[in-house]
Design an enzyme around this catalytic site. Sequence first.
Site, mmCIF file in Angstrom:
data_model
loop_
_atom_site.group_PDB
_atom_site.id
_atom_site.type_symbol
_atom_site.label_atom_id
_atom_site.label_comp_id
_atom_site.label_asym_id
_atom_site.label_seq_id
_atom_site.Cartn_x
_atom_site.Cartn_y
_atom_site.Cartn_z
ATOM 1 N N ARG A 269 36.102 17.895 57.645
ATOM 2 C CA ARG A 269 37.030 17.303 58.618
ATOM 3 C C ARG A 269 37.907 16.233 57.983
ATOM 4 O O ARG A 269 39.118 16.205 58.170
ATOM 5 C CB ARG A 269 36.244 16.705 59.791
ATOM 6 C CG ARG A 269 35.521 17.710 60.682
ATOM 7 C CD ARG A 269 34.712 16.945 61.720
ATOM 8 N NE ARG A 269 34.055 17.815 62.687
ATOM 9 C CZ ARG A 269 32.834 18.345 62.509
ATOM 10 N NH1 ARG A 269 32.165 18.076 61.383
ATOM 11 N NH2 ARG A 269 32.287 19.123 63.418
ATOM 12 N N HIS B 36 32.679 -0.908 53.006
ATOM 13 C CA HIS B 36 32.253 0.252 53.803
ATOM 14 C C HIS B 36 32.790 0.141 55.232
ATOM 15 O O HIS B 36 32.062 0.272 56.209
ATOM 16 C CB HIS B 36 30.718 0.356 53.817
ATOM 17 C CG HIS B 36 30.221 1.746 54.050
ATOM 18 N ND1 HIS B 36 29.097 2.259 53.430
ATOM 19 C CD2 HIS B 36 30.682 2.750 54.849
ATOM 20 C CE1 HIS B 36 28.885 3.507 53.841
ATOM 21 N NE2 HIS B 36 29.841 3.818 54.702
ATOM 22 N N GLU C 95 24.825 -1.074 47.895
ATOM 23 C CA GLU C 95 25.575 -1.851 48.880
ATOM 24 C C GLU C 95 24.646 -2.871 49.530
ATOM 25 O O GLU C 95 23.557 -2.503 49.996
ATOM 26 C CB GLU C 95 26.156 -0.929 49.968
ATOM 27 C CG GLU C 95 27.303 -0.075 49.485
ATOM 28 C CD GLU C 95 27.910 0.773 50.599
ATOM 29 O OE1 GLU C 95 27.469 0.649 51.764
ATOM 30 O OE2 GLU C 95 28.810 1.556 50.305
ATOM 31 N N ARG D 255 30.419 8.215 49.895
ATOM 32 C CA ARG D 255 29.180 7.469 49.731
ATOM 33 C C ARG D 255 29.110 6.952 48.301
ATOM 34 O O ARG D 255 29.550 7.606 47.359
ATOM 35 C CB ARG D 255 27.956 8.354 50.022
ATOM 36 C CG ARG D 255 27.680 8.595 51.500
ATOM 37 C CD ARG D 255 27.262 7.309 52.202
ATOM 38 N NE ARG D 255 26.848 7.528 53.577
ATOM 39 C CZ ARG D 255 27.647 7.543 54.616
ATOM 40 N NH1 ARG D 255 28.956 7.356 54.428
ATOM 41 N NH2 ARG D 255 27.188 7.726 55.836
#
Length: 331
Positions: free
Chosen positions: A154, A283, A264, A235
């Site tokens: 998508r 993020h 992270e 990611r």
Amino acid sequence: MSRLIVTDYTFPTLEVEQRRLTPLGIAVEGVKAGERAELLAKLPTADFVLTQFAKLDAEAIDRMEKARVIVRYGIGVDNVDLEAAKRRGIPVCNVPDYCIDEVADHTLALVLSATRRVVENANFVSGGKWGLPVPVTDMRCLKSMTVGVVGFGRIGREVASRLSNFKCRLLVSDPAAKAADVEEAGCELTSLENLLVNSDLVTLHCPAIPATRHLINFDTLDAMKPGAILVNVARGNIVDTSAMYEALKSGKLGFAALDVFDPEPPAPDHPALALKNVILHSHIASASDEAVLKLRSDAAAIVALCNEGQPLPNIVNGVTGPARFAAMAVS
């Protein structure tokens, strides 16, 4: 009452979830982010589990004595041990159709920041200077570039659609993509190897699964064009951070524009943060008021469906119907 345990959340309150679920007889209870001991203590009483970033590994899932579903606030499910949940007969659902436009827009922002060096130019003028703060060779025009899109789901498709307006050549690598769909989008389907060799800029939109862990590593970075640009909004663990750092430091990789990182958050003294050819965001590519509301509403709706014994959408671990509760199906 049934109990929904929210393992962690970055929202101010859980009012959206409570408004949807409390009338159904579901008590909504949150756990403070990072409170692992508290989470493990509460999981045995959970009928439903909603998770954002908390690590739901085998230890946590084995504590779920009553859980009928785990729902991830988001698209990726890499914080959930899918096999452990499958062994326990617990379906894991995600919310795959939110924030598509936000992430695609943010990708374009990072692409343009990297090619037009937006941050450096703004900071230069804010610092009381005037002129061009980078070599003119660092100012790139997308029309003359080849851009490689890794992942044509998508988000990847929306990114390609936006990039097509800049008239750049678009290469796509995705083992699940159909050549006809890629060609209809004005792109060329190719292998990852060919994409890396020929792309001036590579943007990552593939899921974080074992097959994509460190997809960008010392070898794949070495295959890329000297001075190429890397954009990652997918990611952090798709990129081997050490390999990326060395490539950026040496100049083999010209620039990295990142919304994700591994780990992270990075340590404050991480050497990548001191590099001048890196933009790092925290993020936040998915963020907008509309996207967050849809995410929370859709996640709560999946819990409501499970409570009613209805078929569940977006099951990602292949669990279709534990005997201890109503039959469920993958949509």
